[in-house]
Design a protein around this motif. Structure first.
Motif, short mmCIF file in Angstrom:
data_model
loop_
_atom_site.label_atom_id
_atom_site.label_comp_id
_atom_site.label_asym_id
_atom_site.label_seq_id
_atom_site.Cartn_x
_atom_site.Cartn_y
_atom_site.Cartn_z
N THR A 1 0.83 -1.20 0.00
CA THR A 1 0.00 0.00 0.00
C THR A 1 0.87 1.26 0.00
O THR A 1 2.09 1.20 0.26
CB THR A 1 -0.92 0.02 1.22
OG1 THR A 1 -0.11 0.12 2.40
CG2 THR A 1 -1.75 -1.26 1.30
N TRP A 2 0.23 2.41 -0.25
CA TRP A 2 0.97 3.68 -0.22
C TRP A 2 1.51 3.96 1.17
O TRP A 2 2.60 4.54 1.31
CB TRP A 2 0.05 4.82 -0.65
CG TRP A 2 -1.06 5.11 0.32
CD1 TRP A 2 -2.30 4.57 0.35
CD2 TRP A 2 -0.98 5.99 1.45
NE1 TRP A 2 -3.02 5.05 1.42
CE2 TRP A 2 -2.24 5.93 2.11
CE3 TRP A 2 0.02 6.82 1.97
CZ2 TRP A 2 -2.52 6.67 3.25
CZ3 TRP A 2 -0.25 7.56 3.12
CH2 TRP A 2 -1.51 7.49 3.74
N PHE A 3 0.78 3.49 2.19
CA PHE A 3 1.23 3.68 3.56
C PHE A 3 2.55 2.96 3.79
O PHE A 3 3.49 3.51 4.39
CB PHE A 3 0.16 3.17 4.52
CG PHE A 3 0.52 3.28 5.98
CD1 PHE A 3 0.31 4.47 6.67
CD2 PHE A 3 1.07 2.20 6.66
CE1 PHE A 3 0.65 4.57 8.01
CE2 PHE A 3 1.41 2.30 7.99
CZ PHE A 3 1.21 3.49 8.67
N ASP A 4 2.63 1.71 3.33
CA ASP A 4 3.86 0.94 3.49
C ASP A 4 5.00 1.57 2.69
O ASP A 4 6.15 1.60 3.15
CB ASP A 4 3.64 -0.50 3.03
CG ASP A 4 2.64 -1.24 3.90
OD1 ASP A 4 2.62 -0.98 5.12
OD2 ASP A 4 1.86 -2.06 3.36
N GLU A 5 4.68 2.05 1.49
CA GLU A 5 5.71 2.66 0.64
C GLU A 5 6.30 3.91 1.30
O GLU A 5 7.52 4.11 1.31
CB GLU A 5 5.12 3.01 -0.72
CG GLU A 5 4.75 1.78 -1.56
CD GLU A 5 4.09 2.16 -2.87
OE1 GLU A 5 3.78 3.36 -3.03
OE2 GLU A 5 3.87 1.27 -3.70
N VAL A 6 5.43 4.75 1.86
CA VAL A 6 5.90 5.96 2.53
C VAL A 6 6.71 5.59 3.77
O VAL A 6 7.75 6.20 4.05
CB VAL A 6 4.72 6.88 2.90
CG1 VAL A 6 5.19 8.05 3.75
CG2 VAL A 6 4.03 7.38 1.65
N SER A 7 6.25 4.60 4.52
CA SER A 7 6.95 4.19 5.74
C SER A 7 8.35 3.68 5.44
O SER A 7 9.29 3.92 6.21
CB SER A 7 6.14 3.10 6.47
OG SER A 7 4.89 3.60 6.87
#
Length: 302
Positions: free
Chosen positions: A2-8
Motif C-alpha cells: 500500500t501507499w502507507f507501506d511505501e511511505v513508511s
C-alpha cells in the motif's frame, strides 16, 4: 504494498514526525480546554488572546516554539505565560509519538484520544477538584464508539470486521461498567466507614470512561495502581511541604470538605482523577502484559 507501506519504507521518519507535530497542535488546543471548560466558556470563540484582552497572532501561537522565542512573555504587554502551556504541548506531542511508535495505526489513533482525555482531566481535576462531564460521560461514549470503529484498541482481530468490532465493543462496555461500579462501591463503603464523602462522583464516571478504552482489567488496575501512585505523590508532597514550609508549592491541591483550600493532612480532599488517569496510561502503554497475565493466572485458579 500500500501507499502507507511505501511511505513508511521510503521516509521512516515521516509518520512519527507527523504524529508528534499533530500532538503539539492538539496540546495547544488542550490548553484552551483546560482553561475554559471549567469556566463554561466556549473553546472555539473567541480565539486565543492574552490576559490583557488582545488577540494572539498566529505566529505567536506556534506550539512550544513561540513560548521559547518570546521568553514566556506576551508580545503585546509583556505579561508572563505559565511554563505549563509549552509543557502540556510537549507532553501531548510525546504521548502521540509514543502511541504511533508502540501500536498499529488504529490503536495509535484511539490511544491518542485517550491521552488527550487524561491530560485534560488531570489538570482540570488538579486545579479545580472537578472532572467535567465532557471527559467522563463524553469520554465513555467516545471510548465505546472508537472500540467499535477501531477494534484494534482492544486487540481484537478477526477476518470479519463486524465480529472484531462487536467483541471490542463488548470489552469497552464491560470496562465502562466494571470500572465505574468498582469505584462506586469503594466510595460507598468508605463513606460508611468514615462517615463522610470519601470520593467524588466525577471519579466514578471518569473510571468508567477509562474502562471503555482499557477494558475491565485496565480499569481494575487503574483503581489500585492509582491508589499506589496517590500514596507516593502524597508522601512526596508532604515531605516537600514540611521541608520548605510552602504548602501551595507542594504540587498537590488539597481542600477541606466544604471546598476551602487547605494544607495537606488528615481529613482533607485531594484529587484522585490524575492518579486514575496516569495508572490507566501505564496499563495501556505496557503494564497490560503483566496485569493481564496476573488476571489469567487467577482465572486458572478459580
Amino acid at each position: 504494498m500500500t501507499w502507507f507501506d511505501e511511505v513508511s519504507i521510503a521516509l521512516p521518519w515521516f509518520f512519527p514526525m507527523t504524529a508528534a507535530l499533530f500532538g503539539a497542535l492538539i496540546g495547544s488546543f488542550l490548553n484552551v480546554c483546560i482553561y475554559r471548560i471549567p469556566k463554561n466558556e466556549s473553546v472555539v470563540f473567541p480565539g486565543s488572546h492574552c490576559g490583557c484582552g488582545k488577540p494572539i497572532a498566529w505566529y505567536d501561537n506556534i506550539p512550544i516554539f513561540s513560548w521559547m522565542i518570546l521568553g514566556g512573555r506576551a508580545r503585546c504587554c509583556g505579561r508572563k505565560f505559565s511554563f505549563r502551556y509549552p509543557a502540556i504541548e510537549f507532553l501531548t506531542a510525546a504521548l502521540f509519538l509514543a502511541c504511533w511508535l508502540s501500536f498499529p495505526p488504529g490503536k495509535a489513533i484511539a490511544g491518542a484520544v485517550l491521552c488527550s482525555i487524561v491530560i485534560c482531566a488531570f489538570f482540570i481535576d488538579h486545579d479545580h477538584m472537578i472532572i467535567p462531564d465532557a471527559f467522563t460521560i463524553g469520554g465513555a461514549a467516545t471510548g465505546v464508539l472508537l472500540s467499535i470503529l477501531l477494534p484494534a484498541l482492544h486487540d481484537q482481530t478477526h477476518e470479519l470486521y463486524m465480529v472484531a468490532s462487536a467483541r471490542a465493543g463488548r470489552e469497552a462496555v464491560l470496562g465502562m461498567f466494571v470500572g465505574s461500579a468498582l469505584v462506586l462501591w469503594i466510595a460507598l463503603f468508605a463513606e460508611v466507614l468514615l462517615k463522610k464523602e470519601a470520593m467524588g462522583f466525577g471519579d466514578v464516571k471518569f473510571l468508567g470512561a477509562l474502562g471503555a478504552f482499557v477494558g475491565w482489567k485496565g480499569a481494575v488496575f487503574a483503581v489500585f495502581g492509582g491508589a499506589m501512585l496517590g500514596c507516593v505523590w502524597l508522601i512526596v508532597a508532604l515531605l516537600f511541604q514540611k521541608i520548605s514550609g510552602r504548602s501551595s508549592q507542594a504540587g498537590l491541591r488539597a481542600e477541606t470538605p466544604d471546598g476551602q483550600p487547605a494544607e495537606l493532612g488528615l481529613g482533607v480532599h485531594v484529587p484522585f482523577g490524575p492518579m486514575l488517569g496516569v495508572a490507566s496510561l501505564l496499563y495501556f502503554f505496557g503494564l497490560n502484559r503483566w496485569i493481564d497475565g496476573y488476571f489469567g493466572s487467577l482465572e486458572i485458579l478459580f
